[in-house]
Design a protein around this motif. Structure first.
Motif, PDB file in Angstrom:
ATOM      1  N   SER A   2     -47.067  24.555  30.332  1.00  0.00           N
ATOM      2  CA  SER A   2     -48.141  25.524  30.750  1.00  0.00           C
ATOM      3  C   SER A   2     -47.162  26.589  31.643  1.00  0.00           C
ATOM      4  N   LEU A   3     -47.808  27.482  31.722  1.00  0.00           N
ATOM      5  CA  LEU A   3     -47.139  28.546  32.651  1.00  0.00           C
ATOM      6  C   LEU A   3     -46.915  28.157  34.090  1.00  0.00           C
ATOM      7  N   GLU A   4     -47.842  27.436  34.615  1.00  0.00           N
ATOM      8  CA  GLU A   4     -47.524  26.853  35.962  1.00  0.00           C
ATOM      9  C   GLU A   4     -46.132  25.947  36.040  1.00  0.00           C
ATOM     10  N   GLU A   5     -46.371  24.957  34.963  1.00  0.00           N
ATOM     11  CA  GLU A   5     -44.975  24.123  35.004  1.00  0.00           C
ATOM     12  C   GLU A   5     -43.612  24.833  34.616  1.00  0.00           C
ATOM     13  N   MET A   6     -43.772  25.834  33.967  1.00  0.00           N
ATOM     14  CA  MET A   6     -42.658  26.559  33.678  1.00  0.00           C
ATOM     15  C   MET A   6     -42.176  27.347  35.018  1.00  0.00           C
ATOM     16  N   GLU A   7     -43.146  28.064  35.778  1.00  0.00           N
ATOM     17  CA  GLU A   7     -42.700  28.447  37.061  1.00  0.00           C
ATOM     18  C   GLU A   7     -42.171  27.510  38.055  1.00  0.00           C
ATOM     19  N   GLU A   8     -42.911  26.469  38.110  1.00  0.00           N
ATOM     20  CA  GLU A   8     -42.332  25.295  39.101  1.00  0.00           C
ATOM     21  C   GLU A   8     -40.964  24.856  38.457  1.00  0.00           C
ATOM     22  N   ARG A   9     -40.836  24.741  37.291  1.00  0.00           N
ATOM     23  CA  ARG A   9     -39.221  24.142  36.806  1.00  0.00           C
ATOM     24  C   ARG A   9     -38.220  25.183  36.766  1.00  0.00           C
ATOM     25  N   ALA A  10     -38.675  26.438  36.875  1.00  0.00           N
ATOM     26  CA  ALA A  10     -37.616  27.544  37.491  1.00  0.00           C
ATOM     27  C   ALA A  10     -37.329  27.462  38.829  1.00  0.00           C
ATOM     28  N   GLN A  11     -38.682  27.279  39.498  1.00  0.00           N
ATOM     29  CA  GLN A  11     -38.389  27.339  41.081  1.00  0.00           C
ATOM     30  C   GLN A  11     -37.606  25.882  41.507  1.00  0.00           C
ATOM     31  N   VAL A  12     -37.592  24.830  40.917  1.00  0.00           N
ATOM     32  CA  VAL A  12     -36.723  23.709  40.934  1.00  0.00           C
ATOM     33  C   VAL A  12     -35.470  23.949  40.692  1.00  0.00           C
ATOM     34  N   LEU A  13     -35.132  24.411  39.791  1.00  0.00           N
ATOM     35  CA  LEU A  13     -33.774  24.784  39.050  1.00  0.00           C
ATOM     36  C   LEU A  13     -33.098  25.727  40.092  1.00  0.00           C
ATOM     37  N   ALA A  14     -33.932  26.667  40.549  1.00  0.00           N
ATOM     38  CA  ALA A  14     -33.233  27.819  41.399  1.00  0.00           C
ATOM     39  C   ALA A  14     -33.008  27.026  42.680  1.00  0.00           C
ATOM     40  N   ASP A  15     -33.803  26.192  43.214  1.00  0.00           N
ATOM     41  CA  ASP A  15     -33.388  25.667  44.377  1.00  0.00           C
ATOM     42  C   ASP A  15     -32.079  24.615  44.353  1.00  0.00           C
ATOM     43  N   ALA A  16     -32.005  23.932  42.903  1.00  0.00           N
ATOM     44  CA  ALA A  16     -30.866  23.205  42.868  1.00  0.00           C
ATOM     45  C   ALA A  16     -29.712  23.955  42.897  1.00  0.00           C
ATOM     46  N   ALA A  17     -29.961  25.035  42.236  1.00  0.00           N
ATOM     47  CA  ALA A  17     -28.562  25.995  42.181  1.00  0.00           C
ATOM     48  C   ALA A  17     -28.219  26.318  43.466  1.00  0.00           C
ATOM     49  N   LEU A  19     -28.858  24.707  46.233  1.00  0.00           N
ATOM     50  CA  LEU A  19     -28.282  23.527  47.223  1.00  0.00           C
ATOM     51  C   LEU A  19     -26.913  23.239  46.504  1.00  0.00           C
ATOM     52  N   LYS A  20     -26.480  23.496  45.225  1.00  0.00           N
ATOM     53  CA  LYS A  20     -25.340  23.370  44.761  1.00  0.00           C
ATOM     54  C   LYS A  20     -24.222  24.175  45.520  1.00  0.00           C
ATOM     55  N   LYS A  21     -24.709  25.425  45.622  1.00  0.00           N
ATOM     56  CA  LYS A  21     -23.930  26.654  46.104  1.00  0.00           C
ATOM     57  C   LYS A  21     -23.490  26.320  47.551  1.00  0.00           C
ATOM     58  N   MET A  22     -24.550  25.933  48.138  1.00  0.00           N
ATOM     59  CA  MET A  22     -24.365  25.605  49.642  1.00  0.00           C
ATOM     60  C   MET A  22     -23.388  24.163  49.884  1.00  0.00           C
ATOM     61  N   ALA A  23     -23.364  23.520  48.986  1.00  0.00           N
ATOM     62  CA  ALA A  23     -22.449  22.102  49.007  1.00  0.00           C
ATOM     63  C   ALA A  23     -21.123  22.450  48.733  1.00  0.00           C
ATOM     64  N   VAL A  24     -20.908  23.372  47.752  1.00  0.00           N
ATOM     65  CA  VAL A  24     -19.417  23.818  47.390  1.00  0.00           C
ATOM     66  C   VAL A  24     -18.946  24.756  48.652  1.00  0.00           C
ATOM     67  N   LEU A  25     -19.692  25.652  49.260  1.00  0.00           N
ATOM     68  CA  LEU A  25     -19.314  26.386  50.326  1.00  0.00           C
ATOM     69  C   LEU A  25     -19.040  25.325  51.480  1.00  0.00           C
ATOM     70  N   TYR A  26     -20.027  24.167  51.705  1.00  0.00           N
ATOM     71  CA  TYR A  26     -19.542  23.419  52.990  1.00  0.00           C
ATOM     72  C   TYR A  26     -18.468  22.528  52.482  1.00  0.00           C
ATOM     73  N   ALA A  27     -18.282  22.020  51.341  1.00  0.00           N
ATOM     74  CA  ALA A  27     -17.115  21.314  51.142  1.00  0.00           C
ATOM     75  C   ALA A  27     -15.798  22.281  50.968  1.00  0.00           C
ATOM     76  N   HIS A  28     -15.842  23.370  50.736  1.00  0.00           N
ATOM     77  CA  HIS A  28     -14.656  24.176  50.627  1.00  0.00           C
ATOM     78  C   HIS A  28     -14.768  25.515  51.601  1.00  0.00           C
ATOM     79  N   PRO A  29     -14.337  25.243  52.819  1.00  0.00           N
ATOM     80  CA  PRO A  29     -14.431  26.518  53.749  1.00  0.00           C
ATOM     81  C   PRO A  29     -13.588  27.464  53.656  1.00  0.00           C
ATOM     82  N   GLU A  30     -12.442  27.286  52.600  1.00  0.00           N
ATOM     83  CA  GLU A  30     -11.542  28.260  52.386  1.00  0.00           C
ATOM     84  C   GLU A  30     -12.212  29.427  51.503  1.00  0.00           C
ATOM     85  N   LEU A  31     -13.247  29.074  50.898  1.00  0.00           N
ATOM     86  CA  LEU A  31     -13.703  30.094  50.074  1.00  0.00           C
ATOM     87  C   LEU A  31     -14.298  31.424  50.792  1.00  0.00           C
TER      88      LEU A  31
END
Length: 126
Positions: A2-17, A19-31
């Motif tokens: 449904s439309l709601e599930e697609m929006e929620e899925r997109a929000q979860v994927l954006a949050d995961a992205a 979080l991954k970006k923050m984890a990379v920045l945390y692990a590599h302070p030279e960036l």
């Protein structure tokens, strides 16, 4: 899906992205750090509509100036006391000792230490 599930899925994927970006920045302070033009902060107290009390501002400024003046007086007094202590500890220099200009007789009259080292010019030895 449904439309709601697609929006929620997109929000979860954006949050995961994010979080991954923050984890990379945390692990590599030279960036490099990315700066956003819209990321601005404003001080609550400096805004035009902030409530203020003119008497409090004036009294606070006067209080800070008074504290600064007292601090400078204390430092000056402390410096003067330290100089007085140092002057009291220093021996009074009443006379300056000088070495006679020439002559072995004059040099023999100068009291010498038993552990004194005599240095001779190398040109005189040759």
């Amino acid at each position: 899906e449904s439309l709601e599930e697609m929006e929620e899925r997109a929000q979860v994927l954006a949050d995961a992205a994010d979080l991954k970006k923050m984890a990379v920045l945390y692990a590599h302070p030279e960036l490099p750090v990315e700066v956003s033009a819209v990321a601005t902060a404003r001080c609550y107290f400096d805004r035009a509509s902030a409530p203020y009390d003119a008497e409090q501002i004036i009294s606070t400024s006067a209080y800070c100036a008074k504290l600064e003046e007292e601090k400078q007086q204390k430092e000056a007094k402390s410096l003067e006391q330290q100089m007085e202590r140092l002057e009291a500890l220093a021996p009074a220099a009443t006379k300056v000792k000088t070495v006679p200009a020439a002559g072995p007789e004059a040099a023999a009259a100068i009291p010498r230490s038993a552990s004194q080292v005599h240095l001779f010019d190398l040109q005189d030895a040759a």
